[in-house]
Design a protein around this motif. Structure first.
Motif, short mmCIF file in Angstrom:
data_model
loop_
_atom_site.label_atom_id
_atom_site.label_comp_id
_atom_site.label_asym_id
_atom_site.label_seq_id
_atom_site.Cartn_x
_atom_site.Cartn_y
_atom_site.Cartn_z
N SER A 21 5.59 -9.05 -7.76
CA SER A 21 5.43 -9.55 -6.39
C SER A 21 5.68 -11.04 -6.39
N ALA A 34 2.14 3.65 -4.29
CA ALA A 34 3.13 3.47 -3.23
C ALA A 34 3.92 4.75 -3.05
N TRP A 42 10.08 1.74 0.03
CA TRP A 42 8.76 1.77 -0.61
C TRP A 42 7.69 1.30 0.37
N ASP A 44 3.40 0.58 0.56
CA ASP A 44 2.12 0.48 -0.12
C ASP A 44 1.16 1.51 0.48
N LEU A 51 6.47 -2.40 0.48
CA LEU A 51 6.04 -2.92 -0.81
C LEU A 51 6.87 -4.13 -1.24
#
Length: 258
Positions: A21, A34, A42, A44, A51
């Motif tokens: 991240s 996820a 994607w 979360d 994501l």
């Protein structure tokens, strides 16, 4: 995207994901649950947000959790990696799923976005229930141990909370009432009882009596006279130390915090 993930075949479903991240430009390595949609997006599982949001975000490893053949190995590997990265609560939830034989629901493309939302929320509810069982909690489905009135009281009590996971707690309590075939009126009655309890705790007349005990006799009678006559502005001007509880419910113009 790393080769570690490409080997998974990029199948849609729920994954335990190790990713970089870059939200703060530092490239933190995190572990999350996820879902991967059929169109490669994607999301979360906890926040229901994309994501990969920032430049430099990258999937490093991903373990598919809704493949019956690969589930045991995937869960073991993912839980170990979560623990290595100090994501202990998520690792605990994952091992709980595995130990209790709870399958993570497959997220095949739903017929409607509502269905997808319900599937994601149901997975979060199941995880919360599983963690509660490991801690020894249970009995909601046994009338001898837990009444529907108690479940309704707990649900109403949770509405005012702001902790992480409270949405799942409220939903699980609603599920329990639904599965117990409770009359919806039990929830209204619990809410009314909670409101009554709050009103009793905030009885302005009792607050006035308590405040008067801190004053000398002359001041106490002057304050009571002004309060009884509805001269609340005068009360607040002459006795600024009087607590807000003296006016909440008595002065219709009073604003909490004023």
């Amino acid at each position: 995207m790393s080769e570690n993930f490409k080997q998974c075949g990029e199948r849609s479903g729920v994954y335990a994901v190790r990713f970089r991240s870059n939200w703060d430009g530092e490239g933190d390595i995190l572990m999350v649950f996820a879902s991967l949609s059929a169109d490669g997006k994607w999301v979360d599982e906890e926040t229901n947000k994309p994501l990969l949001e920032y430049e430099g975000d990258e999937i490093l490893q991903a373990w598919l959790l809704n493949d019956p053949e690969d589930l045991p190995d995937a869960m073991t590997q993912a839980a170990a990696s979560l623990e290595d990265n100090n994501c202990l609560e998520q690792a605990f939830a994952l091992r709980t799923w595995f130990a209790m034989g709870i399958s993570v629901p497959a997220l095949s493309p739903p017929s409607h976005s509502d269905d997808a939302a319900v599937d994601r929320f149901a997975a979060a509810m199941k995880a919360k229930l599983a963690m509660a069982r490991v801690k020894g909690r249970g009995g909601w489905d046994d009338p001898a141990q837990c009444s529907v009135e108690l479940l309704a009281k707990l649900l109403v009590g949770h509405v005012g909370k702001g902790n992480t996971g409270n949405f799942e707690d409220i939903a699980n309590l609603a599920m329990m009432l639904h599965q117990r075939n409770a009359d919806p009126k039990v929830l209204a009655e619990a809410a009314a009882a909670a409101a009554h309890d709050t009103a009793e705790k905030n009885d302005p007349a009792l607050a006035v009596l308590r405040f008067m005990m801190t004053l000398d006799d002359h001041d106490a009678m002057d304050y009571l006279r002004a309060w009884n006559e509805g001269c609340f502005a005068e009360c607040r001007k002459e006795w600024p130390e009087a607590p807000a509880e003296c006016y909440i419910g008595a002065d219709p113009l009073y604003v909490i915090g004023s």
